[in-house]
Scaffold this motif. Structure first.
Motif, PDB file in Angstrom:
ATOM      1  N   VAL A 147       0.859  -1.179   0.000  1.00 20.42           N
ATOM      2  CA  VAL A 147       0.000   0.000   0.000  1.00 20.42           C
ATOM      3  C   VAL A 147       0.896   1.230   0.000  1.00 20.42           C
ATOM      4  O   VAL A 147       1.613   1.475   0.963  1.00 20.42           O
ATOM      5  CB  VAL A 147      -0.934   0.015   1.238  1.00 20.42           C
ATOM      6  CG1 VAL A 147      -1.726   1.307   1.303  1.00 20.42           C
ATOM      7  CG2 VAL A 147      -1.846  -1.189   1.233  1.00 20.42           C
ATOM      8  N   THR A 148       0.870   1.980  -1.097  1.00 16.76           N
ATOM      9  CA  THR A 148       1.694   3.190  -1.178  1.00 16.76           C
ATOM     10  C   THR A 148       0.860   4.458  -1.004  1.00 16.76           C
ATOM     11  O   THR A 148       1.351   5.451  -0.494  1.00 16.76           O
ATOM     12  CB  THR A 148       2.447   3.258  -2.520  1.00 16.76           C
ATOM     13  OG1 THR A 148       1.506   3.153  -3.588  1.00 16.76           O
ATOM     14  CG2 THR A 148       3.482   2.147  -2.617  1.00 16.76           C
ATOM     15  N   ARG A 149      -0.395   4.430  -1.444  1.00 19.63           N
ATOM     16  CA  ARG A 149      -1.311   5.570  -1.316  1.00 19.63           C
ATOM     17  C   ARG A 149      -2.568   5.090  -0.601  1.00 19.63           C
ATOM     18  O   ARG A 149      -3.573   4.780  -1.232  1.00 19.63           O
ATOM     19  CB  ARG A 149      -1.666   6.141  -2.691  1.00 19.63           C
ATOM     20  CG  ARG A 149      -0.503   6.678  -3.499  1.00 19.63           C
ATOM     21  CD  ARG A 149      -0.039   8.031  -3.103  1.00 19.63           C
ATOM     22  NE  ARG A 149      -1.059   9.041  -3.393  1.00 19.63           N
ATOM     23  CZ  ARG A 149      -1.069  10.235  -2.868  1.00 19.63           C
ATOM     24  NH1 ARG A 149      -0.127  10.596  -2.051  1.00 19.63           N
ATOM     25  NH2 ARG A 149      -2.012  11.088  -3.157  1.00 19.63           N
ATOM     26  N   PRO A 150      -2.528   4.999   0.730  1.00 10.40           N
ATOM     27  CA  PRO A 150      -3.657   4.421   1.459  1.00 10.40           C
ATOM     28  C   PRO A 150      -4.933   5.250   1.346  1.00 10.40           C
ATOM     29  O   PRO A 150      -4.886   6.469   1.239  1.00 10.40           O
ATOM     30  CB  PRO A 150      -3.160   4.386   2.903  1.00 10.40           C
ATOM     31  CG  PRO A 150      -2.117   5.436   2.982  1.00 10.40           C
ATOM     32  CD  PRO A 150      -1.474   5.484   1.626  1.00 10.40           C
ATOM     33  N   SER A 151      -6.058   4.550   1.402  1.00  8.31           N
ATOM     34  CA  SER A 151      -7.344   5.232   1.497  1.00  8.31           C
ATOM     35  C   SER A 151      -7.606   5.617   2.947  1.00  8.31           C
ATOM     36  O   SER A 151      -8.356   6.548   3.218  1.00  8.31           O
ATOM     37  CB  SER A 151      -8.470   4.343   0.956  1.00  8.31           C
ATOM     38  OG  SER A 151      -8.416   3.046   1.498  1.00  8.31           O
ATOM     39  N   THR A 152      -6.960   4.897   3.886  1.00  6.56           N
ATOM     40  CA  THR A 152      -7.085   5.189   5.315  1.00  6.56           C
ATOM     41  C   THR A 152      -5.730   5.027   5.987  1.00  6.56           C
ATOM     42  O   THR A 152      -4.979   4.109   5.649  1.00  6.56           O
ATOM     43  CB  THR A 152      -8.078   4.220   6.000  1.00  6.56           C
ATOM     44  OG1 THR A 152      -9.372   4.399   5.436  1.00  6.56           O
ATOM     45  CG2 THR A 152      -8.147   4.452   7.498  1.00  6.56           C
ATOM     46  N   ALA A 153      -5.436   5.901   6.933  1.00  5.22           N
ATOM     47  CA  ALA A 153      -4.269   5.735   7.807  1.00  5.22           C
ATOM     48  C   ALA A 153      -4.742   5.922   9.242  1.00  5.22           C
ATOM     49  O   ALA A 153      -5.469   6.872   9.547  1.00  5.22           O
ATOM     50  CB  ALA A 153      -3.170   6.742   7.480  1.00  5.22           C
TER      51      ALA A 153
END
Length: 183
Positions: A64-70
């Motif tokens: 996951v490089t551009r998460p939808s959630t962190a």
């Protein structure tokens, strides 16, 4: 549905167990999942993060490089992952420990004093579950019932006595953002 998330904090904050719970719950619900842990050199107190993917389809890559959630539990993790959240994504922060502020207007920010709330429950170790409860309510990726069932596996039999306080913490996190977690 595709949820690509990063959970990050110090070792010992329950970062890995949060990721495992989401992944196991997704498996119980017949979803495609992956869980990819990443540890700093120290076991406790060092940085730790995991990438979790939950999808209605098979997962092609655990990266996951551009998460939808962190979900962020400390300042170093905030610095590293807050800029990577994709526009329209979700950032959940333990505001008891994270002193940084997001200036992004293209993401949803939820700040929860999870450590303080966990202390109010009498167990500081469930701060991660408060954050997870907020995420489950907001994103509705997996059900609380599947997470509770997964707790039995992640905690192990010798720690089943902690399931009740973890359930309470999940509900406290959901209540903080507006409601109950779907079962």
């Amino acid at each position: 549905m595709l949820e690509e998330m990063i959970i990050a904090g110090f070792g010992g904050q329950g970062v890995m167990s949060m990721g495992q719970l989401i992944a196991y719950a997704g498996m119980l619900e017949g979803k495609g999942v992956s869980w990819l842990p990443s540890y700093g050199p120290e076991q406790r107190g060092g940085t730790a993060n995991c990438a979790v993917v939950v999808s209605d389809e098979p997962v092609g890559s655990p990266v996951v490089t551009r998460p939808s959630t962190a979900i962020i539990l400390n300042n170093p993790s905030f610095d590293k992952f807050e800029p990577r959240i994709r526009p329209g994504g979700l950032l959940i922060v333990n505001s008891s420990l994270v002193t940084k502020a997001s200036g992004r207007e293209d993401i949803k920010l939820i700040e929860i004093p999870a450590t303080d709330m966990a202390n109010d429950l009498g167990n500081s170790r469930v701060a991660n579950m408060i954050l997870l409860g907020a995420f489950l309510y907001y994103a509705q990726v997996v059900s609380e019932g599947a997470v509770i069932e997964s707790l039995k596996k992640v905690l192990g039999e010798e720690k089943h006595h902690l399931i009740e306080v973890n359930k309470l913490a999940l509900q406290k996190g959901a209540s903080f953002v507006g409601g109950r977690i779907p079962v």
